[in-house]
Design a protein around this motif. Structure first.
Motif, short mmCIF file in Angstrom:
data_model
loop_
_atom_site.label_atom_id
_atom_site.label_comp_id
_atom_site.label_asym_id
_atom_site.label_seq_id
_atom_site.Cartn_x
_atom_site.Cartn_y
_atom_site.Cartn_z
N LYS A 146 -35.56 22.57 -20.52
CA LYS A 146 -36.24 23.65 -21.27
C LYS A 146 -37.12 24.41 -20.28
O LYS A 146 -38.00 23.83 -19.65
CB LYS A 146 -37.11 23.08 -22.39
N LEU A 147 -36.88 25.71 -20.19
CA LEU A 147 -37.66 26.55 -19.27
C LEU A 147 -39.10 26.63 -19.74
O LEU A 147 -39.37 27.03 -20.87
CB LEU A 147 -37.04 27.95 -19.20
N GLU A 148 -40.03 26.25 -18.86
CA GLU A 148 -41.45 26.36 -19.17
C GLU A 148 -41.98 27.71 -18.71
O GLU A 148 -42.63 28.43 -19.46
CB GLU A 148 -42.26 25.24 -18.53
N ASN A 149 -41.70 28.05 -17.45
CA ASN A 149 -42.21 29.31 -16.92
C ASN A 149 -41.53 29.64 -15.60
O ASN A 149 -40.68 28.90 -15.12
CB ASN A 149 -43.74 29.26 -16.75
N GLU A 150 -41.94 30.76 -15.04
CA GLU A 150 -41.47 31.21 -13.74
C GLU A 150 -42.69 31.49 -12.88
O GLU A 150 -43.68 32.03 -13.36
CB GLU A 150 -40.63 32.47 -13.88
N ILE A 151 -42.59 31.10 -11.60
CA ILE A 151 -43.71 31.29 -10.68
C ILE A 151 -43.20 32.03 -9.44
O ILE A 151 -42.17 31.65 -8.86
CB ILE A 151 -44.31 29.93 -10.25
#
Length: 174
Positions: free
Chosen positions: A154-159
């Motif tokens: 599950k994608l949490e975020n992008e950095i």
């Protein structure tokens, strides 16, 4: 599927491991999940570092303990890929590296091996009592993102990292 099995490296696999390294270098590919194989001058140097990195007491400075596996074909014994499981996360791994890094040799890509290999490594994570597994990939690496999603990531975020973007996925184990 059971086309692969995860095996710990030993000197008996020296030729296969060095051939794996050669293929990646010839193709100019990134060697993720190989415990620094690209930078090792010799198999013996790499194997020694692999052994030291297995335990907290002997891990090299700046690194966390990790176990590197070879993904071996159950059909012909070929070395398909390598995968590294970090036993815990430091600050950098929490942002950009995650618990798992992996690679598949170019000649074996797009055959579903990465999904199977990651699934097998998640079983190893459970044995290490890692119940929430972080896996990252470059936003442009669509194949890796699909592999992670196929294993319930599950994608949490992008950095943002330099000029690239790192996607951070979590997989919760039962």
């Amino acid at each position: 599927m059971n086309r692969l099995k995860l095996v710990l490296p030993t000197p008996k696999y020296k030729e296969k491991i060095m051939d794996y390294k050669r293929e990646f270098i010839e193709n100019g590919d990134s060697m993720d999940g190989t415990a620094g194989l690209r930078d090792a001058e010799t198999f013996e140097e790499w194997y020694s570092a692999f052994c030291y990195n297995l335990k907290e007491e002997t891990v090299r400075a700046g690194l966390v303990p990790a176990t590197t596996y070879m993904a071996i074909s159950t059909n012909d014994g070929g070395l398909i890929g390598m995968i590294d499981i970090r036993h815990h996360l430091n600050e950098y791994l929490l942002k950009f590296g995650g618990h798992i890094g992996y690679s598949i040799r170019k000649s074996e890509r797009q055959k579903g091996y990465a999904t199977e290999m990651l699934g097998l490594s998640l079983k190893e994570c459970a044995k290490l009592n890692i119940r929430k597994v972080l896996i990252t990939c470059d936003k442009n690496n669509v194949a890796s993102a699909k592999t992670i999603i196929n294993n319930n990531g599950k994608l949490e975020n992008e950095i943002a990292e330099g000029k690239g973007i790192t996607q951070r996925y979590w997989i919760t184990l039962d």
